[in-house]
Design a protein around this motif. Structure first.
Motif, short mmCIF file in Angstrom:
data_model
loop_
_atom_site.label_atom_id
_atom_site.label_comp_id
_atom_site.label_asym_id
_atom_site.label_seq_id
_atom_site.Cartn_x
_atom_site.Cartn_y
_atom_site.Cartn_z
N LEU A 190 -7.49 0.89 -5.31
CA LEU A 190 -7.97 2.15 -4.74
C LEU A 190 -9.26 2.63 -5.38
O LEU A 190 -10.01 3.38 -4.78
CB LEU A 190 -6.90 3.24 -4.89
N MET A 212 0.82 -1.20 0.00
CA MET A 212 0.00 0.00 0.00
C MET A 212 0.85 1.26 0.00
O MET A 212 0.48 2.27 -0.60
CB MET A 212 -0.95 0.01 1.19
N LEU A 251 -10.58 -1.65 2.82
CA LEU A 251 -9.51 -0.70 3.10
C LEU A 251 -9.84 0.17 4.30
O LEU A 251 -8.95 0.49 5.11
CB LEU A 251 -9.24 0.17 1.87
N TRP A 265 -8.50 5.83 -1.00
CA TRP A 265 -9.41 5.06 -1.85
C TRP A 265 -10.61 5.90 -2.27
O TRP A 265 -10.93 6.92 -1.68
CB TRP A 265 -9.88 3.79 -1.13
N TYR A 306 2.45 1.03 8.07
CA TYR A 306 2.26 1.74 6.81
C TYR A 306 2.90 3.13 6.84
O TYR A 306 3.65 3.50 5.94
CB TYR A 306 0.77 1.81 6.52
N THR A 363 1.74 1.68 -3.66
CA THR A 363 0.53 1.94 -4.45
C THR A 363 0.04 3.37 -4.23
O THR A 363 -0.30 4.08 -5.18
CB THR A 363 -0.58 0.94 -4.08
N VAL A 364 -0.02 3.79 -2.99
CA VAL A 364 -0.50 5.13 -2.67
C VAL A 364 0.51 6.18 -3.10
O VAL A 364 0.13 7.22 -3.65
CB VAL A 364 -0.81 5.23 -1.16
#
Length: 729
Positions: free
Chosen positions: A444, A431, A500, A493, A513, A434-435
């Motif tokens: 997302l 994540m 999520l 998201w 995270y 990805t983010v």
């Protein structure tokens, strides 16, 4: 003893000297070029040799004419009915005189030549893909007052009056942009529980909890599948660096990239070496993907994104590059398709190498509601989770149990048990990247483009990345450039995503995270690191891009330099494919859905790196997406607003796509509103333009052709701002 007389020394004249002065520099230059030229790369023997990021391999695919023809997908193959027929022998379609014409789709332009019976859009063929497959049934249903299956001129005008009256809720005689979007959402809403499957299906949208990208049961998922396209493997021979591998399996692949590559020979491919001949492999690899990069003018979004995932410890595919050529006797002789990226396949061999011989289950989910409880029957989960390996009863049960926990457990129970199902450390890494990449065609938003691996020893799920061509904030149909650069790290998201939402509330996960984002932000997420990677790869692949076309090279050079270029493939002036093959094809003139040019990698990473650090320090709040796209002004949705908790449903629907084109087509005085008279008048103009035989009634075929011509977006997922140029009537 014989004495040899000395021979007189030859004298050189001025002419001889001039020749020497000319030849000596040329010989020296040739010697220098030969000395500096890189040695031809040997055939890769291992996967590590194959997957070198700066290598550009020579790949040559050979088909028989029958196999080449058989590879064309059945059904839904073109974006719209009108096509331009490119005759054999020309620069677009060289070859023998009896070669099959290349039919280039022209959404927004008239056909050049007949529509072939049995082809998409032709008599006896499946309806061509386009907005008409969703909209024409509603036009006909609401407008056909006498049930003839046709629309008269008066019926069509009455349809305009009817819809305007419904959309003008305040009876002001004018419809605002918001009223138009709302009205279109209601008018073209699907019936409850409806999910379209293939061209010609009525309605628009999908059943609650079911992705619009899910195919029929047992079929592949994705946009192409919902269009009715079925990719089939055919027999071919593969040559790489001069080494021949015979009787391999090849098929087309892709979804959005497939749609965008229509009219070009450069399409993504999947190559399987063992499907027809069990003992074959290449450098230990039996299956790989050739990605066309048609969505990426810089050719390196995927390559650098996969590398970033690997750098943080997430198992991700390796990549390299290839010049791809094709030979079809009588049609093409070693024709250059262009530069492709080779992407490692996520399969049993991938898992075996990454996870030390383990044989767990691999899934490729396509669902907006991951781990939602669908009951105890695995059959209800199978299509959404699309297993890529055989799934045992216990593995299927694990998916069902976790879905029950995510859906039904209270916060305390979920916090206590989630770590038993989900590898939180691995997910925090997945994540974080990805983010940070703001890759929005993903878990997302669309609920696709990743794999799930169920580890047989830990019995926990891990996430693996896939399909990253729109990474680095380049999924330009979602929000503005600034919004993608400032995507929230705390709520990244779209809309409601229970999985999520619940995981991000876990203290154990959120701590991991945020720590990953902080750690990587000062090391591998540094902008200058990406700049160096871009320059290194650009130097290696530039000659192959230049070989494709001058236009692609110009776009490539701009992207490498950090300059934005418009999305290629749709909109802009109608061009033939360059004679060299593999060039951009733009269809049908200016598109009302053209989006602002996204920043290339160098510009994005500089802005994104600073935004993430600012959010981590609390100096800045990130942008939160609404139900579809972003909240008002790019900021968080206000309480009670569309897509926000306690508010009405988000305004995602056909209005998202149709509002700009309706407004552009009917707002003749350009005041940003639709007056009743101008709306009805433009409806009548539509009728007159679409009624090609001037019979006074619109047939279903004429209605569909007219809708596709007037309302065709650049991509099925595209949308654009009001005030864009009007489409041609």
């Amino acid at each position: 003893m014989k004495v040899t007389e000395p021979q007189p020394r030859k004298r050189y004249g001025r002419r001889d000297c001039r020749v020497l002065f000319i030849l000596i520099p040329q010989v020296c230059l040739l010697a220098a070029v030969v000395a500096a030229a890189p040695e031809p790369q040997p055939v890769p023997r291992t996967s590590s040799e194959l997957f070198r990021e700066t290598s550009v391999w020579m790949v040559h695919l050979r088909y028989t004419p029958e196999q080449w023809k058989a590879m064309e997908p059945k059904g839904g193959g073109s974006m719209s009915g009108p096509v331009r027929v490119v005759r054999p022998g020309g620069p677009d379609n060289p070859g023998a005189a009896d070669a099959e014409p290349l039919r280039v789709p022209l959404p927004g332009g008239p056909p050049d030549g007949p529509i072939v019976p049995g082809r998409p859009g032709g008599p006896g063929g499946s309806p061509a893909f386009g907005p008409s497959m969703f909209l024409a049934p509603v036009f006909m249903k609401d407008g056909d007052q006498n049930g003839e299956g046709k629309l008269s001129r008066e019926e069509f005008a009455a349809l305009g009056r009817k819809w305007f009256a419904v959309w003008d809720k305040s009876n002001a005689g004018r419809v605002t942009n918001d009223q138009l979007r709302s009205g279109l959402n209601v008018t073209f809403a699907p019936p409850p529980g409806f999910a379209p499957r293939g061209p010609g299906a009525p309605g628009f949208g999908h059943a609650p909890g079911v992705s619009m990208f899910q195919g029929r049961n047992g079929q592949r998922n994705g946009l192409a599948s919902t269009m009715g396209i079925d990719f089939q493997f055919v027999h071919a021979d593969l040559e790489i660096q001069g080494q021949l591998v015979t009787d391999v399996a090849v098929r087309y692949k892709g979804n959005g990239t497939w749609v965008q590559s229509q009219g070009s020979m450069k399409r993504s491919l999947k190559v399987h070496l063992k499907r027809f001949t069990k003992s074959q492999n290449l450098a230990g690899i039996s299956e790989f993907n050739l990605h066309s990069c048609v969505t990426d003018a810089g050719f390196m979004n995927e390559v650098l994104s996969y590398r970033l995932f690997r750098d943080v410890g997430v198992p991700a595919g390796r990549t390299t590059y290839a010049r791809v050529y094709v030979t079809v006797p009588g049609q093409y002789e070693r024709k250059y398709l262009g530069l492709y990226s080779i992407v490692e396949n996520v399969d049993a061999a991938f898992i075996h190498e990454r996870f030390k011989g383990k044989k767990g289950a691999i899934f490729k989910p396509v669902t907006p509601s991951l781990f939602s409880d669908l009951g105890d029957d695995w059959a209800k989960y199978r299509q959404a989770y699309d297993p890529k390996t055989d799934v045992s009863e216990s593995q299927a049960r694990r998916v069902i149990e976790f879905a029950g926990l995510v859906t039904k457990a209270d916060d305390a129970e979920f916090a206590a048990e989630a770590g038993e199902y989900l590898d939180l450390d691995e997910f925090s890494r997945f994540m974080a990247v990805t983010v940070w990449l703001s890759t929005l065609d993903s878990i997302l938003t669309t609920g696709q483009n990743y794999y799930l691996y169920l580890d047989p020893q830990t019995n926990k799920f891990q996430f693996l990345p896939w399909d990253l061509d729109h990474s680095f904030g380049q999924f330009y149909v979602m929000g503005s450039q600034e919004q993608r650069e400032n995507l929230s790290i705390h709520q990244p998201w779209q809309g409601n995503n229970r999985f999520l939402e619940r995981v991000f509330k876990l203290e154990a996960f959120k701590k991991l995270y945020l720590a990953r984002l902080q750690e990587f932000g000062t090391t591998i997420f540094k902008a200058e690191r990406f700049h160096q990677q871009v320059d290194e790869i650009a130097a290696a692949i530039r000659p192959a891009v230049e070989e494709e076309s001058k236009e692609k090279l110009a776009r490539f050079d701009k992207v490498v330099a950090g300059q934005a270029v418009p999305p290629a493939g749709f909109g802009g002036p109608a061009n033939d494919p360059p004679a060299g093959g593999g060039g951009d094809v733009r269809f049908g003139g200016p598109s009302p859905f053209m989006m602002p040019s996204p920043k290339p990698i160098k510009g994005f990473v500089t802005a994104r790196a600073q935004s993430v650090l600012d959010q981590l320090s609390g100096r800045k709040q990130g942008h939160v997406m609404a139900g579809f796209g972003f909240g008002p002004g790019g900021g968080p949705n206000p309480p009670g607003g569309p897509g926000a908790p306690g508010g009405p449903p988000a305004a995602f629907g056909p209005g998202m796509f149709l509002t700009p084109v309706f407004m552009a087509a009917h707002d003749t005085n350009k005041d940003g509103q639709l007056a009743r008279d101008e709306f009805i008048e433009s409806f009548v103009k539509w009728f007159d333009a679409w009624n090609s035989d001037k019979s006074g009634t619109l047939t279903d075929q004429q209605l569909r052709a007219g809708i596709d011509k007037a309302l065709m977006p650049p991509m099925p997922t595209g949308f654009g701002p009001p005030g864009a140029p009007a489409p041609r009537p």
